[in-house]
Design an enzyme around this catalytic site. Structure first.
Site, short mmCIF file in Angstrom:
data_model
loop_
_atom_site.label_atom_id
_atom_site.label_comp_id
_atom_site.label_asym_id
_atom_site.label_seq_id
_atom_site.Cartn_x
_atom_site.Cartn_y
_atom_site.Cartn_z
N ASP A 51 44.10 24.66 12.35
CA ASP A 51 45.36 24.50 13.07
C ASP A 51 46.15 25.82 13.11
O ASP A 51 46.52 26.36 12.06
CB ASP A 51 46.15 23.41 12.32
CG ASP A 51 47.33 22.90 13.11
OD1 ASP A 51 47.71 23.53 14.11
OD2 ASP A 51 47.89 21.86 12.70
N ASP A 94 51.43 17.61 19.86
CA ASP A 94 51.16 16.43 19.02
C ASP A 94 51.46 15.11 19.73
O ASP A 94 52.45 14.97 20.44
CB ASP A 94 52.01 16.49 17.75
CG ASP A 94 51.50 17.55 16.79
OD1 ASP A 94 50.64 18.36 17.17
OD2 ASP A 94 51.98 17.56 15.64
#
Ligand code: GLA
Length: 408
Positions: free
Chosen positions: A158, A229
């Site tokens: 990430d 997200d």
């Protein structure tokens, strides 16, 4: 409140203006042998959407137990993925240790493997993860070796702190140079994982920047986030869905577009919304990573997540991601080719007003079909006849998902 949310939002806000256009040239990479993992979209469960920073060793064991007990394993869910917040500190040799929530990662991996499942973990190419925990910058091979020694099968990598710590510091205001740094960071971890000799799925999480779908497969990425997200509400799920149109040609065996993990069973999603979310992620050949509270899963959620016909579409060996063929008002019609000449069609009523789009008249001709078709409704299990311009009743946020074995 998720602890990484403010950092993530700040990072995304900072960068969203400058990193959304076409890709820069890919640096030479040695990591381009065809993938032997993720030949169909990875299926499993990830801790973040339900547990976020609270996840513990026990939650992972309980979830692995539940994946077996609920029949999810038999339905194809294999990866049990620990997201952010497992990381502790590095010792004087640079070896990363777990924090007190995860007393023994090797023992946990052994436990998950003993259930016939695989285990995934999380890190960042920056100095810190999105949650502010220790990450892999400068320790890529050491961390990859550590994961392999534990028996890890999947890494979600990430971007997060790599943006301020490296991209903006080393190449201020030079977008192309920043993108090269980002790609090189993913390439480095991909090579480090390969050097371990253990097959480890590589999941790129950098929110779809710089047309990641154009360069990630060449450096060995098995899946890549195409968006920011997900959240457990219809508006956000639909927003992510809309961003997938046009990406179909980039998906295929070993390399998948990832519109983020499933929220099925989370938040206040209605049953129709859960069904539509799951159906569309299946149509998109998206990874199916459940993110709900498995020990307290309701039967109706279990039957959505384990619907064999819908999963078979997702796992179809051709790996052809659905394309949006046409829209009428707020009703969208998507289709994908399946093996043996079959096709799947999803008709989604994305409108919030039941009556604004009703009745909906399905055009078979626009789908390249000629005359009436015999189809299987994958949610009722019934055989139905589809006719040209037939009016269909489709409640708001609900979906008709069908498979046609012998399209004419
Ligand atoms: C980012 C990712 C999420 C999750 C969190 C963890 O926001 O996009 O999927 O991994 O970080 O901190």
């Amino acid at each position: 409140m998720r602890i990484s949310a403010s950092l993530s939002l700040a990072v995304l806000a900072l960068a969203s203006l400058s990193f959304t256009t076409e890709a820069v040239a890919l640096p030479p990479t040695a990591a381009s042998t065809p993938s032997q993992v993720a030949l169909t979209p990875p299926m499993g469960w990830n801790s973040w959407n339900y547990f976020a920073e609270r996840v513990t060793d026990k939650d992972i064991r309980d979830s692995a137990d539940q994946i077996v007990a609920t029949g999810m394993k038999d339905a194809g869910y294999i990866y049990v993925n620990i997201d952010d917040t497992w990381e502790g500190e590095r010792d004087s040799s640079g070896v990363l240790h777990t924090n007190s929530k995860f007393p023994d990662m090797k023992a946990l991996a052994d436990y998950v493997h003993s259930k016939g499942l695989k285990i995934g973990i999380y890190s960042s190419p920056g100095p810190k993860t999105c949650g502010g925990y220790e990450a892999s910058l400068g320790h890529e091979q050491q961390d990859a070796d550590l994961y392999a020694s534990w028996g890890i099968d999947y890494l979600k990598y990430d971007l997060c702190s790599f943006i301020p710590a490296v991209m903006e510091k080393q190449a201020p205001h030079d977008r192309a140079a920043q993108m090269r740094l980002m790609i090189a960071a993913y390439d480095k971890m991909s090579k480090a994982l390969k050097a371990t000799g253990r097959p480890i799925v590589l999941s790129l999480c950098q929110y779809g920047w710089d047309s990641v779908w154009e360069w990630a497969p060449a450096l060995g990425g098995n899946l890549w986030r195409t968006t920011g997200d997900i959240e457990p509400n219809w508006d956000r799920i639909y927003d992510l869905l809309e961003q997938q149109s046009g990406l179909a040609s980039y998906a295929g065996p070993g390399h998948w577009n990832d519109p983020d993990m499933l929220e099925v069973g989370n938040g206040k999603l209605s049953l129709a919304e859960n069904r539509s979310h799951f159906s569309m992620w299946a149509m998109l050949a998206s990874p199916l990573l459940a993110g709900n509270d498995l020990p307290h899963m309701k039967p109706e959620i279990k039957s959505i997540l384990t619907n064999p016909g819908v999963i078979a579409i997702n796992q179809d060996p051709l790996g052809h991601q659905a394309r949006r063929v046409y829209s009428q008002g707020e009703v969208e019609v998507w289709s994908r080719e399946l093996k043996d000449g079959a096709i799947a069609i999803a008709i989604l009523n994305a409108g919030s007003d039941l009556y604004s789009t009703h009745p909906f008249h399905l055009s078979l001709a626009k789908l390249g079909l000629h005359g009436p078709q015999t189809a299987k409704d994958l949610w009722t299990g019934k055989s139905i006849q589809l006719k040209e311009n037939e009016p269909l009743e489709l409640p708001s946020h609900d979906i008709l998902l069908v498979k046609i074995d012998a399209p004419k």
